[in-house]
Design an enzyme around this catalytic site. Structure first.
Site, PDB file in Angstrom:
ATOM      1  N   ILE A 255     -23.325   1.515  37.872  1.00  0.00           N
ATOM      2  CA  ILE A 255     -23.228   1.618  39.581  1.00  0.00           C
ATOM      3  C   ILE A 255     -22.078   2.825  39.538  1.00  0.00           C
ATOM      4  O   ILE A 255     -20.766   2.544  39.405  1.00  0.00           O
ATOM      5  CB  ILE A 255     -23.141   0.682  40.332  1.00  0.00           C
ATOM      6  CG1 ILE A 255     -23.648  -0.673  40.549  1.00  0.00           C
ATOM      7  CG2 ILE A 255     -22.851   0.829  42.067  1.00  0.00           C
ATOM      8  CD1 ILE A 255     -23.830  -1.621  41.580  1.00  0.00           C
TER       9      ILE A 255
ATOM     10  N   CYS B 220     -19.247  -0.582  35.411  1.00  0.00           N
ATOM     11  CA  CYS B 220     -20.075  -0.277  33.971  1.00  0.00           C
ATOM     12  C   CYS B 220     -21.575  -1.115  34.227  1.00  0.00           C
ATOM     13  O   CYS B 220     -21.095  -2.848  34.543  1.00  0.00           O
ATOM     14  CB  CYS B 220     -19.197  -0.556  32.705  1.00  0.00           C
ATOM     15  SG  CYS B 220     -18.431   0.508  32.072  1.00  0.00           S
TER      16      CYS B 220
ATOM     17  N   GLU C  61     -22.554  -3.183  31.867  1.00  0.00           N
ATOM     18  CA  GLU C  61     -22.469  -4.701  30.639  1.00  0.00           C
ATOM     19  C   GLU C  61     -21.291  -5.671  32.227  1.00  0.00           C
ATOM     20  O   GLU C  61     -22.204  -6.881  31.768  1.00  0.00           O
ATOM     21  CB  GLU C  61     -21.544  -4.859  30.212  1.00  0.00           C
ATOM     22  CG  GLU C  61     -22.359  -3.809  29.131  1.00  0.00           C
ATOM     23  CD  GLU C  61     -21.530  -2.266  28.856  1.00  0.00           C
ATOM     24  OE1 GLU C  61     -22.144  -1.534  30.026  1.00  0.00           O
ATOM     25  OE2 GLU C  61     -21.663  -1.603  27.818  1.00  0.00           O
TER      26      GLU C  61
ATOM     27  N   CYS D 127     -17.940   0.038  26.171  1.00  0.00           N
ATOM     28  CA  CYS D 127     -16.631   0.245  25.874  1.00  0.00           C
ATOM     29  C   CYS D 127     -15.377  -0.807  26.102  1.00  0.00           C
ATOM     30  O   CYS D 127     -16.201  -2.071  26.191  1.00  0.00           O
ATOM     31  CB  CYS D 127     -16.544   1.496  27.491  1.00  0.00           C
ATOM     32  SG  CYS D 127     -16.513  -0.049  28.986  1.00  0.00           S
TER      33      CYS D 127
ATOM     34  N   CYS E 148     -15.688  -3.398  29.273  1.00  0.00           N
ATOM     35  CA  CYS E 148     -16.390  -4.430  28.778  1.00  0.00           C
ATOM     36  C   CYS E 148     -15.938  -5.057  27.698  1.00  0.00           C
ATOM     37  O   CYS E 148     -16.640  -6.913  27.452  1.00  0.00           O
ATOM     38  CB  CYS E 148     -18.093  -3.660  29.246  1.00  0.00           C
ATOM     39  SG  CYS E 148     -18.224  -2.646  30.347  1.00  0.00           S
TER      40      CYS E 148
HETATM   41  N1  THU Z   1     -21.132   3.055  30.937  1.00  0.00           N
HETATM   42  C1  THU Z   1     -21.359   2.028  30.993  1.00  0.00           C
HETATM   43  O1  THU Z   1     -22.360   1.356  32.039  1.00  0.00           O
HETATM   44  N2  THU Z   1     -21.339   0.973  29.874  1.00  0.00           N
HETATM   45  C2  THU Z   1     -20.932   1.643  28.663  1.00  0.00           C
HETATM   46  O2  THU Z   1     -20.765   0.777  28.270  1.00  0.00           O
HETATM   47  C3  THU Z   1     -20.245   2.698  28.647  1.00  0.00           C
HETATM   48  C4  THU Z   1     -20.249   3.557  29.850  1.00  0.00           C
HETATM   49  C5  THU Z   1     -21.511   4.213  31.658  1.00  0.00           C
HETATM   50  C6  THU Z   1     -20.092   4.328  32.800  1.00  0.00           C
HETATM   51  C7  THU Z   1     -21.314   5.283  33.386  1.00  0.00           C
HETATM   52  O3  THU Z   1     -22.013   5.459  34.642  1.00  0.00           O
HETATM   53  C8  THU Z   1     -21.767   5.993  32.361  1.00  0.00           C
HETATM   54  O4  THU Z   1     -22.084   5.589  31.648  1.00  0.00           O
HETATM   55  C9  THU Z   1     -21.142   7.148  31.668  1.00  0.00           C
HETATM   56  O5  THU Z   1     -19.782   7.195  31.008  1.00  0.00           O
END
Ligand code: THU
Length: 142
Positions: free
Chosen positions: A46, A56, A58, A89, A92
């Protein structure tokens, strides 16, 4: 995890990806947490016009699960587009480790098989509740 469960978990992560709100990065991510009883709780990234407050997938899934009183995480599947697909990441990894330091992590693209990891390998020598003299809180307690 049996094959049928893995298929369900991947499907849930991919379905969650479709619910992502990512108008800035155009990089949708979906995550699905497998609970001990086989239930699945999912979430998507979001984003926000104030970029740093974006969430993120997760951590959205973790928030959804805890909001239902669940923190018994067995596995997480993370689905994204592109090659290679996104692993969790660092932030997370830390949040997931709080609840299960040896969580099984499945990383997948839009189709095809997932790559399997163990969170302990993705976040070695991690800081956790034990450093504060605490066990992880059992399910349901504050
Ligand atoms: N993102 C995630 O949702 N999870 C991760 O572990 C890596 C990055 C999302 C965050 C952001 O909305 C998009 O990916 C680009 O970085």
């Amino acid at each position: 995890m049996d094959e049928e469960t893995e298929v369900r978990l991947l499907q849930a992560a991919r379905a969650a990806m479709a619910l992502s709100y990512a108008p800035y990065s155009h990089y949708p991510v979906g995550a699905a947490l497998l609970l001990e009883d086989g239930r699945i709780v999912s979430g998507a990234n979001i984003e926000n016009a104030a970029y740093p407050v974006s969430l993120c997938a997760e951590r959205t899934a973790v928030a959804a699960a805890l909001s239902c009183g669940r923190r018994d995480f067995m596995a997480i599947a993370v689905a994204s587009r592109g090659d290679p697909p996104a692993p969790p990441c660092g932030a997370c990894r830390q949040v997931l480790s709080e609840f299960n330091p040896s969580l099984r992590v499945l990383v997948a693209g839009e189709s095809g098989p997932a790559v399997h990891h163990n969170l302990a390998d993705l976040l070695p020598w991690s800081f956790g509740p034990r450093h504060l003299g605490r066990d992880r809180a059992p399910s349901g307690s504050a």
